[in-house]
Design a protein around this motif. Structure first.
Motif, mmCIF file in Angstrom:
data_model
loop_
_atom_site.group_PDB
_atom_site.id
_atom_site.type_symbol
_atom_site.label_atom_id
_atom_site.label_comp_id
_atom_site.label_asym_id
_atom_site.label_seq_id
_atom_site.Cartn_x
_atom_site.Cartn_y
_atom_site.Cartn_z
ATOM 1 N N THR A 3 -8.576 9.409 9.664
ATOM 2 C CA THR A 3 -8.365 8.563 8.495
ATOM 3 C C THR A 3 -7.695 7.266 8.921
ATOM 4 N N PRO A 4 -8.252 6.118 8.549
ATOM 5 C CA PRO A 4 -7.667 4.847 8.976
ATOM 6 C C PRO A 4 -6.356 4.554 8.250
ATOM 7 N N ARG A 5 -5.521 3.767 8.897
ATOM 8 C CA ARG A 5 -4.290 3.299 8.272
ATOM 9 C C ARG A 5 -4.625 2.123 7.364
ATOM 10 N N ILE A 6 -4.159 2.200 6.134
ATOM 11 C CA ILE A 6 -4.543 1.208 5.133
ATOM 12 C C ILE A 6 -3.338 0.373 4.721
ATOM 13 N N ALA A 7 -3.519 -0.944 4.722
ATOM 14 C CA ALA A 7 -2.515 -1.879 4.226
ATOM 15 C C ALA A 7 -3.028 -2.512 2.941
ATOM 16 N N VAL A 8 -2.112 -3.013 2.144
ATOM 17 C CA VAL A 8 -2.448 -3.722 0.908
ATOM 18 C C VAL A 8 -1.898 -5.136 1.006
ATOM 19 N N ALA A 9 -2.722 -6.122 0.661
ATOM 20 C CA ALA A 9 -2.301 -7.518 0.683
ATOM 21 C C ALA A 9 -2.505 -8.141 -0.688
ATOM 22 N N VAL A 10 -1.497 -8.862 -1.149
ATOM 23 C CA VAL A 10 -1.552 -9.557 -2.443
ATOM 24 C C VAL A 10 -1.099 -10.989 -2.216
ATOM 25 N N ASP A 31 -1.960 8.137 -4.346
ATOM 26 C CA ASP A 31 -1.657 9.418 -3.700
ATOM 27 C C ASP A 31 -1.732 9.333 -2.171
ATOM 28 N N LEU A 32 -2.230 8.215 -1.639
ATOM 29 C CA LEU A 32 -2.141 7.922 -0.216
ATOM 30 C C LEU A 32 -1.334 6.639 -0.066
ATOM 31 N N PRO A 33 -0.083 6.733 0.346
ATOM 32 C CA PRO A 33 0.746 5.529 0.458
ATOM 33 C C PRO A 33 0.185 4.575 1.502
ATOM 34 N N PRO A 34 0.227 3.272 1.251
ATOM 35 C CA PRO A 34 -0.232 2.309 2.254
ATOM 36 C C PRO A 34 0.721 2.252 3.435
ATOM 37 N N ALA A 35 0.187 1.943 4.602
ATOM 38 C CA ALA A 35 1.024 1.802 5.793
ATOM 39 C C ALA A 35 1.935 0.585 5.675
ATOM 40 N N ARG A 36 1.455 -0.443 4.981
ATOM 41 C CA ARG A 36 2.238 -1.665 4.796
ATOM 42 C C ARG A 36 1.719 -2.421 3.577
ATOM 43 N N ILE A 37 2.613 -3.076 2.886
ATOM 44 C CA ILE A 37 2.274 -3.964 1.783
ATOM 45 C C ILE A 37 2.716 -5.365 2.169
ATOM 46 N N VAL A 38 1.779 -6.323 2.125
ATOM 47 C CA VAL A 38 2.107 -7.714 2.418
ATOM 48 C C VAL A 38 1.907 -8.530 1.149
ATOM 49 N N VAL A 39 2.943 -9.234 0.742
ATOM 50 C CA VAL A 39 2.870 -10.114 -0.423
ATOM 51 C C VAL A 39 3.066 -11.540 0.060
ATOM 52 N N VAL A 40 2.089 -12.396 -0.216
ATOM 53 C CA VAL A 40 2.125 -13.779 0.238
ATOM 54 C C VAL A 40 2.427 -14.694 -0.942
ATOM 55 N N GLY A 41 3.483 -15.477 -0.815
ATOM 56 C CA GLY A 41 3.768 -16.529 -1.777
ATOM 57 C C GLY A 41 3.041 -17.781 -1.341
ATOM 58 N N GLY A 85 0.406 -4.554 13.770
ATOM 59 C CA GLY A 85 -0.544 -3.632 14.368
ATOM 60 C C GLY A 85 -0.555 -2.246 13.756
ATOM 61 N N ASP A 86 -0.171 -2.136 12.487
ATOM 62 C CA ASP A 86 -0.100 -0.800 11.865
ATOM 63 C C ASP A 86 -1.133 -0.601 10.765
ATOM 64 N N ALA A 87 -2.239 -1.365 10.798
ATOM 65 C CA ALA A 87 -3.280 -1.218 9.779
ATOM 66 C C ALA A 87 -4.658 -1.310 10.413
ATOM 67 N N ASP A 88 -5.536 -0.420 10.007
ATOM 68 C CA ASP A 88 -6.939 -0.459 10.420
ATOM 69 C C ASP A 88 -7.822 -1.105 9.354
ATOM 70 N N VAL A 89 -7.384 -1.018 8.106
ATOM 71 C CA VAL A 89 -8.119 -1.559 6.960
ATOM 72 C C VAL A 89 -7.111 -2.277 6.066
ATOM 73 N N VAL A 90 -7.494 -3.448 5.555
ATOM 74 C CA VAL A 90 -6.651 -4.145 4.584
ATOM 75 C C VAL A 90 -7.367 -4.178 3.240
ATOM 76 N N VAL A 91 -6.671 -3.738 2.208
ATOM 77 C CA VAL A 91 -7.162 -3.818 0.831
ATOM 78 C C VAL A 91 -6.532 -5.052 0.204
ATOM 79 N N GLU A 92 -7.358 -6.013 -0.194
ATOM 80 C CA GLU A 92 -6.869 -7.261 -0.777
ATOM 81 C C GLU A 92 -7.128 -7.244 -2.276
ATOM 82 N N LEU A 93 -6.080 -7.517 -3.049
ATOM 83 C CA LEU A 93 -6.142 -7.400 -4.504
ATOM 84 C C LEU A 93 -5.654 -8.677 -5.167
#
Length: 297
Positions: A3-10, A31-41, A85-93
């Motif tokens: 299972t890939p490590r998933i990050a979320v970017a906003v 139910d699957l916590p993201p490896a990292r959340i990145v919030v860009v101002g 280096g802790d994400a294989d997939v980034v989910v952008e919302l």
């Protein structure tokens, strides 16, 4: 494949604090916590994000001194993910979106685990009444928004990108600022042999909007259309693509001011440098055509 490590970017301009709060709460309920959340101002400070460190996974805040537009802001998030280096997939919302279901990130991970050449997953976007605007369906014509499958493009408001794909094909076209950046990325992905999947079971709730709400819409829409064709299409298809879209614009647009801005942007796209030219192969043209959208419409 695991299972890939998933990050979320906003990416946000700081003018939707309540919506960003709600979006991050919906991420926290996954139910699957993201490896990292990145919030860009994007050209704005985000001091209020200090209290959100209780969110699952690592939380990183990036504050840009100027607004770099949608693609530039996303590139800033991707660059930070590469550093960690802790994400294989980034989910952008989109910052005014909402993950209604709690299993979205888990399903994204399952899709990528099952297909090593899956580069992009597009979400279904629907308003609070469950309606999906036709422009948010990545197919030509009046297509059923609930019909998934492989497609030629994806929705900028909610999607997932494989990091190794981005390493291969490059990041978002920052110079576009707004409009057609998804198509540029999608065409490069398909040309490199990656697949794009529209997965309507992955829902992002998003208010009903019109792209024309942005003051720069008509100008950058036309400018970026020209840049897109100049950068990515075989030379013989460039005038065909632009001619088709000029006719469609004349047929659809009844605003004199909008048309003036559009043709001004069109001239700007012809006059200004379009960036690196890396035209797709004819094999890719055929592949896009077989998937239902030849790159001239």
């Amino acid at each position: 494949m695991g299972t890939p490590r998933i990050a979320v970017a906003v990416v946000t301009m700081g003018n939707r604090p309540a919506e960003v709060d709600a979006l991050l709460e919906s991420v926290a309920k996954q139910d699957l916590p993201p490896a990292r959340i990145v919030v860009v101002g994007n050209g704005c400070p985000l001091p209020e994000f200090a209290r959100r460190l209780s969110l699952p996974g690592e939380v990183t805040v990036v504050e840009l001194e100027e607004n770099l537009g949608c693609p530039g802001g996303r590139n800033a998030a991707i660059a930070r993910l590469r550093e960690f280096g802790d994400a294989d997939v980034v989910v952008e919302l989109d910052d005014d979106g909402l993950l209604v279901d709690a299993d979205v990130l888990r399903r994204v991970g399952e899709l990528y685990a099952a297909d090593e050449r899956l580069g992009i997953v597009g979400f279904r976007i629907a308003d609070e009444l469950g309606e999906t605007q036709q422009r948010h369906v990545p197919r030509v014509g009046k297509s059923d928004p609930m019909r998934g499958g492989y497609v030629t493009g994806f929705l900028g408001g909610g999607h997932a990108l494989r990091m190794t794909m981005l390493d291969e094909i490059g990041d978002w076209p920052a110079a576009f600022f707004f409009a057609h950046e998804e198509t540029d990325l999608a065409w490069r992905a398909v040309d490199a042999g990656w697949r794009i999947l529209y997965a309507p079971e992955l829902l992002l709730q998003h208010p009903k909007t019109s792209p024309a709400r942005h003051a720069i819409y008509y100008r950058v829409n036309a400018r970026n259309r020209v840049w897109l064709a100049r950068r990515r299409l075989p030379l013989v298809l460039v005038p065909v693509h632009l001619g088709v879209w000029m006719l469609l614009t004349l047929a659809r647009n009844r605003s004199a001011s909008g048309l003036r801005a559009w043709f001004g942007g069109f001239a700007e796209g012809l006059r200004e440098p379009a960036g690196e030219r890396r035209a797709m192969s004819w094999r890719t043209v055929w592949r896009l055509t077989r998937l239902g959208r030849p790159p001239v419409i």
